[in-house]
Design a protein around this motif. Structure first.
Motif, PDB file in Angstrom:
ATOM      1  N   ALA A  32     -12.899 -23.421 -11.676  1.00 37.83           N
ATOM      2  CA  ALA A  32     -12.930 -24.496 -10.677  1.00 37.83           C
ATOM      3  C   ALA A  32     -12.935 -23.924  -9.257  1.00 37.83           C
ATOM      4  CB  ALA A  32     -11.728 -25.418 -10.868  1.00 37.83           C
ATOM      5  N   VAL A  33     -12.089 -22.920  -9.003  1.00 38.14           N
ATOM      6  CA  VAL A  33     -12.013 -22.314  -7.669  1.00 38.14           C
ATOM      7  C   VAL A  33     -13.340 -21.671  -7.294  1.00 38.14           C
ATOM      8  CG1 VAL A  33     -10.957 -20.451  -6.337  1.00 38.14           C
ATOM      9  CG2 VAL A  33      -9.521 -21.954  -7.726  1.00 38.14           C
ATOM     10  N   ASN A  34     -13.931 -20.922  -8.210  1.00 39.90           N
ATOM     11  CA  ASN A  34     -15.167 -20.205  -7.905  1.00 39.90           C
ATOM     12  C   ASN A  34     -16.361 -21.131  -7.732  1.00 39.90           C
ATOM     13  OD1 ASN A  34     -15.144 -16.923  -8.212  1.00 39.90           O
ATOM     14  ND2 ASN A  34     -13.425 -17.874  -9.246  1.00 39.90           N
ATOM     15  N   ALA A  35     -16.445 -22.185  -8.540  1.00 39.75           N
ATOM     16  CA  ALA A  35     -17.550 -23.138  -8.390  1.00 39.75           C
ATOM     17  C   ALA A  35     -17.475 -23.837  -7.036  1.00 39.75           C
ATOM     18  CB  ALA A  35     -17.515 -24.163  -9.530  1.00 39.75           C
ATOM     19  N   GLY A  36     -16.268 -24.244  -6.636  1.00 40.07           N
ATOM     20  CA  GLY A  36     -16.111 -24.895  -5.342  1.00 40.07           C
ATOM     21  C   GLY A  36     -16.421 -23.968  -4.183  1.00 40.07           C
ATOM     22  N   MET A  37     -15.968 -22.725  -4.266  1.00 41.82           N
ATOM     23  CA  MET A  37     -16.206 -21.766  -3.197  1.00 41.82           C
ATOM     24  C   MET A  37     -17.679 -21.359  -3.115  1.00 41.82           C
ATOM     25  SD  MET A  37     -13.654 -21.310  -1.292  1.00 41.82           S
ATOM     26  CE  MET A  37     -14.497 -20.029  -0.360  1.00 41.82           C
ATOM     27  N   PHE A  38     -18.382 -21.352  -4.241  1.00 41.00           N
ATOM     28  CA  PHE A  38     -19.815 -21.043  -4.201  1.00 41.00           C
ATOM     29  C   PHE A  38     -20.549 -22.047  -3.326  1.00 41.00           C
ATOM     30  CE2 PHE A  38     -23.824 -22.606  -6.127  1.00 41.00           C
ATOM     31  CZ  PHE A  38     -24.664 -21.609  -5.633  1.00 41.00           C
ATOM     32  N   LEU A  39     -20.290 -23.341  -3.541  1.00 34.61           N
ATOM     33  CA  LEU A  39     -20.970 -24.374  -2.762  1.00 34.61           C
ATOM     34  C   LEU A  39     -20.621 -24.270  -1.278  1.00 34.61           C
ATOM     35  CD1 LEU A  39     -20.493 -27.395  -5.201  1.00 34.61           C
ATOM     36  CD2 LEU A  39     -22.564 -26.055  -4.828  1.00 34.61           C
ATOM     37  N   ALA A  40     -19.324 -24.080  -0.987  1.00 37.91           N
ATOM     38  CA  ALA A  40     -18.883 -24.021   0.408  1.00 37.91           C
ATOM     39  C   ALA A  40     -19.442 -22.792   1.115  1.00 37.91           C
ATOM     40  CB  ALA A  40     -17.352 -24.012   0.459  1.00 37.91           C
ATOM     41  N   GLU A  41     -19.390 -21.637   0.435  1.00 39.14           N
ATOM     42  CA  GLU A  41     -19.801 -20.401   1.111  1.00 39.14           C
ATOM     43  C   GLU A  41     -21.316 -20.285   1.227  1.00 39.14           C
ATOM     44  OE1 GLU A  41     -17.902 -15.991   1.393  1.00 39.14           O
ATOM     45  OE2 GLU A  41     -18.212 -16.795  -0.612  1.00 39.14           O
ATOM     46  N   LEU A  42     -22.043 -20.820   0.249  1.00 34.11           N
ATOM     47  CA  LEU A  42     -23.504 -20.783   0.348  1.00 34.11           C
ATOM     48  C   LEU A  42     -23.978 -21.606   1.538  1.00 34.11           C
ATOM     49  CD1 LEU A  42     -26.199 -19.882  -0.848  1.00 34.11           C
ATOM     50  CD2 LEU A  42     -26.192 -21.975  -2.225  1.00 34.11           C
ATOM     51  N   ALA A  43     -23.405 -22.802   1.701  1.00 36.12           N
ATOM     52  CA  ALA A  43     -23.769 -23.649   2.839  1.00 36.12           C
ATOM     53  C   ALA A  43     -23.426 -22.958   4.154  1.00 36.12           C
ATOM     54  CB  ALA A  43     -23.053 -24.996   2.737  1.00 36.12           C
ATOM     55  N   ALA A  44     -22.236 -22.349   4.214  1.00 37.83           N
ATOM     56  CA  ALA A  44     -21.820 -21.657   5.438  1.00 37.83           C
ATOM     57  C   ALA A  44     -22.694 -20.431   5.696  1.00 37.83           C
ATOM     58  CB  ALA A  44     -20.357 -21.249   5.323  1.00 37.83           C
ATOM     59  N   GLY A  45     -23.052 -19.698   4.637  1.00 37.85           N
ATOM     60  CA  GLY A  45     -23.870 -18.505   4.803  1.00 37.85           C
ATOM     61  C   GLY A  45     -25.254 -18.818   5.333  1.00 37.85           C
ATOM     62  N   VAL A  46     -25.856 -19.890   4.817  1.00 38.11           N
ATOM     63  CA  VAL A  46     -27.184 -20.299   5.299  1.00 38.11           C
ATOM     64  C   VAL A  46     -27.087 -20.776   6.746  1.00 38.11           C
ATOM     65  CG1 VAL A  46     -29.044 -21.971   4.998  1.00 38.11           C
ATOM     66  CG2 VAL A  46     -28.053 -20.838   3.001  1.00 38.11           C
ATOM     67  N   ALA A  48     -24.856 -19.965   8.999  1.00 42.97           N
ATOM     68  CA  ALA A  48     -24.515 -18.871   9.906  1.00 42.97           C
ATOM     69  C   ALA A  48     -25.562 -17.766   9.916  1.00 42.97           C
ATOM     70  CB  ALA A  48     -23.163 -18.279   9.510  1.00 42.97           C
ATOM     71  N   GLY A  49     -26.496 -17.783   8.972  1.00 36.97           N
ATOM     72  CA  GLY A  49     -27.490 -16.718   8.890  1.00 36.97           C
ATOM     73  C   GLY A  49     -26.880 -15.391   8.486  1.00 36.97           C
ATOM     74  N   SER A  50     -25.855 -15.438   7.618  1.00 38.61           N
ATOM     75  CA  SER A  50     -25.121 -14.231   7.240  1.00 38.61           C
ATOM     76  C   SER A  50     -25.505 -13.775   5.837  1.00 38.61           C
ATOM     77  CB  SER A  50     -23.612 -14.489   7.304  1.00 38.61           C
ATOM     78  OG  SER A  50     -22.898 -13.435   6.701  1.00 38.61           O
ATOM     79  N   ALA A  51     -26.020 -12.550   5.731  1.00 39.93           N
ATOM     80  CA  ALA A  51     -26.366 -11.986   4.428  1.00 39.93           C
ATOM     81  C   ALA A  51     -25.112 -11.722   3.604  1.00 39.93           C
ATOM     82  CB  ALA A  51     -27.155 -10.690   4.603  1.00 39.93           C
ATOM     83  N   SER A  52     -24.029 -11.292   4.254  1.00 38.27           N
ATOM     84  CA  SER A  52     -22.809 -10.978   3.510  1.00 38.27           C
ATOM     85  C   SER A  52     -22.155 -12.237   2.959  1.00 38.27           C
ATOM     86  CB  SER A  52     -21.817 -10.196   4.378  1.00 38.27           C
ATOM     87  OG  SER A  52     -21.444 -10.918   5.533  1.00 38.27           O
ATOM     88  N   LEU A  53     -22.188 -13.354   3.718  1.00 37.79           N
ATOM     89  CA  LEU A  53     -21.638 -14.611   3.200  1.00 37.79           C
ATOM     90  C   LEU A  53     -22.473 -15.118   2.026  1.00 37.79           C
ATOM     91  CD1 LEU A  53     -20.493 -16.814   6.242  1.00 37.79           C
ATOM     92  CD2 LEU A  53     -19.073 -15.656   4.544  1.00 37.79           C
ATOM     93  N   GLN A  54     -23.790 -15.016   2.129  1.00 42.60           N
ATOM     94  CA  GLN A  54     -24.646 -15.440   1.026  1.00 42.60           C
ATOM     95  C   GLN A  54     -24.431 -14.560  -0.198  1.00 42.60           C
ATOM     96  OE1 GLN A  54     -28.813 -16.272   2.208  1.00 42.60           O
ATOM     97  NE2 GLN A  54     -28.062 -16.342   4.301  1.00 42.60           N
ATOM     98  N   ALA A  55     -24.232 -13.264   0.041  1.00 41.87           N
ATOM     99  CA  ALA A  55     -23.949 -12.355  -1.071  1.00 41.87           C
ATOM    100  C   ALA A  55     -22.647 -12.730  -1.747  1.00 41.87           C
ATOM    101  CB  ALA A  55     -23.881 -10.918  -0.555  1.00 41.87           C
ATOM    102  N   ASP A  56     -21.630 -13.062  -0.945  1.00 43.69           N
ATOM    103  CA  ASP A  56     -20.338 -13.437  -1.509  1.00 43.69           C
ATOM    104  C   ASP A  56     -20.433 -14.769  -2.256  1.00 43.69           C
ATOM    105  OD1 ASP A  56     -17.691 -12.474  -1.799  1.00 43.69           O
ATOM    106  OD2 ASP A  56     -16.973 -14.011  -0.428  1.00 43.69           O
ATOM    107  N   ALA A  57     -21.262 -15.684  -1.741  1.00 45.18           N
ATOM    108  CA  ALA A  57     -21.464 -16.963  -2.429  1.00 45.18           C
ATOM    109  C   ALA A  57     -22.094 -16.738  -3.803  1.00 45.18           C
ATOM    110  CB  ALA A  57     -22.354 -17.881  -1.587  1.00 45.18           C
ATOM    111  N   MET A  58     -23.068 -15.846  -3.887  1.00 44.70           N
ATOM    112  CA  MET A  58     -23.686 -15.554  -5.180  1.00 44.70           C
ATOM    113  C   MET A  58     -22.676 -14.903  -6.120  1.00 44.70           C
ATOM    114  SD  MET A  58     -26.591 -16.874  -5.016  1.00 44.70           S
ATOM    115  CE  MET A  58     -27.205 -16.283  -6.594  1.00 44.70           C
ATOM    116  N   ASP A  59     -21.759 -14.142  -5.548  1.00 42.99           N
ATOM    117  CA  ASP A  59     -20.676 -13.564  -6.350  1.00 42.99           C
ATOM    118  C   ASP A  59     -19.823 -14.674  -6.969  1.00 42.99           C
ATOM    119  OD1 ASP A  59     -20.377 -10.978  -7.021  1.00 42.99           O
ATOM    120  OD2 ASP A  59     -18.905 -10.481  -5.488  1.00 42.99           O
TER     121      ASP A  59
END
Length: 222
Positions: A32-46, A48-59
């Motif tokens: 549950a924690v990881n699924a929720g964080m994937f959605l939040a971090e992917l949106a933030a990464g896109v 912010a234009g951050s490759a590291s945030l998008q990488a962490d979202a895919m993680d």
């Protein structure tokens, strides 16, 4: 006979052992924690234009899928758990390769990420992953399936610290190279973790196969 001393609902034939029940509970929470964080971090990464945030979202996405697989094979024979771990190790390595490609694209595009967004989301992701890693710490020395879950959680916590360092680097230098460097490190972590998991899973499959081949055939009943 120790089994005769057991009483209560936990001793029914259908009830999972206490360790197994705790393992399943931990996996559901982590999923549950990881699924929720994937959605939040992917949106933030896109945004912010951050490759590291998008990488962490895919993680986070990869971990959510891995937890789901682990729940599916929990309680099965070692061979099935090892096969699941093998699949997870290969998927982790594949995510590492995707991160490398995404990082190269950002490098060519000359993207300058938004450091404040990176920092804020990085702190939230670190809190989520640190909590999951602490929860799963007791199973770090289990079979390949259990160990794969711990390795993924550990890599995520390390990756979150790296994202925070990247945010500080982007803010301090006014360039995007710290973000790209951290994304590259996270890709390497994914490839390394995938190699660890695949190696142990293959070892368990070989041991299980050798045990099955060397097992004596029962004598026919007279």
């Amino acid at each position: 006979m120790a089994a005769g001393c057991c009483s209560g609902p936990s001793c029914s034939a259908s009830a999972p052992p206490p360790r197994e029940a705790g393992w399943r509970r931990a996996l559901w929470i982590a999923l549950a924690v990881n699924a929720g964080m994937f959605l939040a971090e992917l949106a933030a990464g896109v945004a912010a234009g951050s490759a590291s945030l998008q990488a962490d979202a895919m993680d986070f996405l990869g971990d959510a899928a891995n937890y789901a697989i682990s729940l599916g094979v929990a309680g099965m024979a070692l061979a099935w758990r090892a096969r699941a771990a093998l699949l997870k190790g290969l998927s982790l390595a594949a995510l590492g390769l995707w991160v490398l490609g995404n990082t190269a694209w950002h490098a060519l595009a000359g993207t300058l990420p938004a450091a404040p967004v990176m920092g804020a989301v990085g702190v939230l992701a670190l809190a989520a992953n640190a909590g999951v890693a602490l929860m799963l710490y007791r199973w770090r020395g289990g079979d390949a399936n259990m160990r794969s879950v711990w390795i993924c959680s550990r890599n995520d916590a390390i990756g979150n610290l790296a994202v925070l360092l990247a945010a500080a680097g982007v803010f301090g230098t006014g360039t995007g190279w710290p973000d790209l460097a951290v994304a590259s490190v996270m890709a390497a972590l994914g490839l390394w973790g995938g190699r660890q998991i695949v190696g142990q899973a293959l070892g368990e499959l070989r041991a299980e196969r050798a045990g099955r081949v060397g097992r004596p055939v029962p004598a026919a009943a007279e």
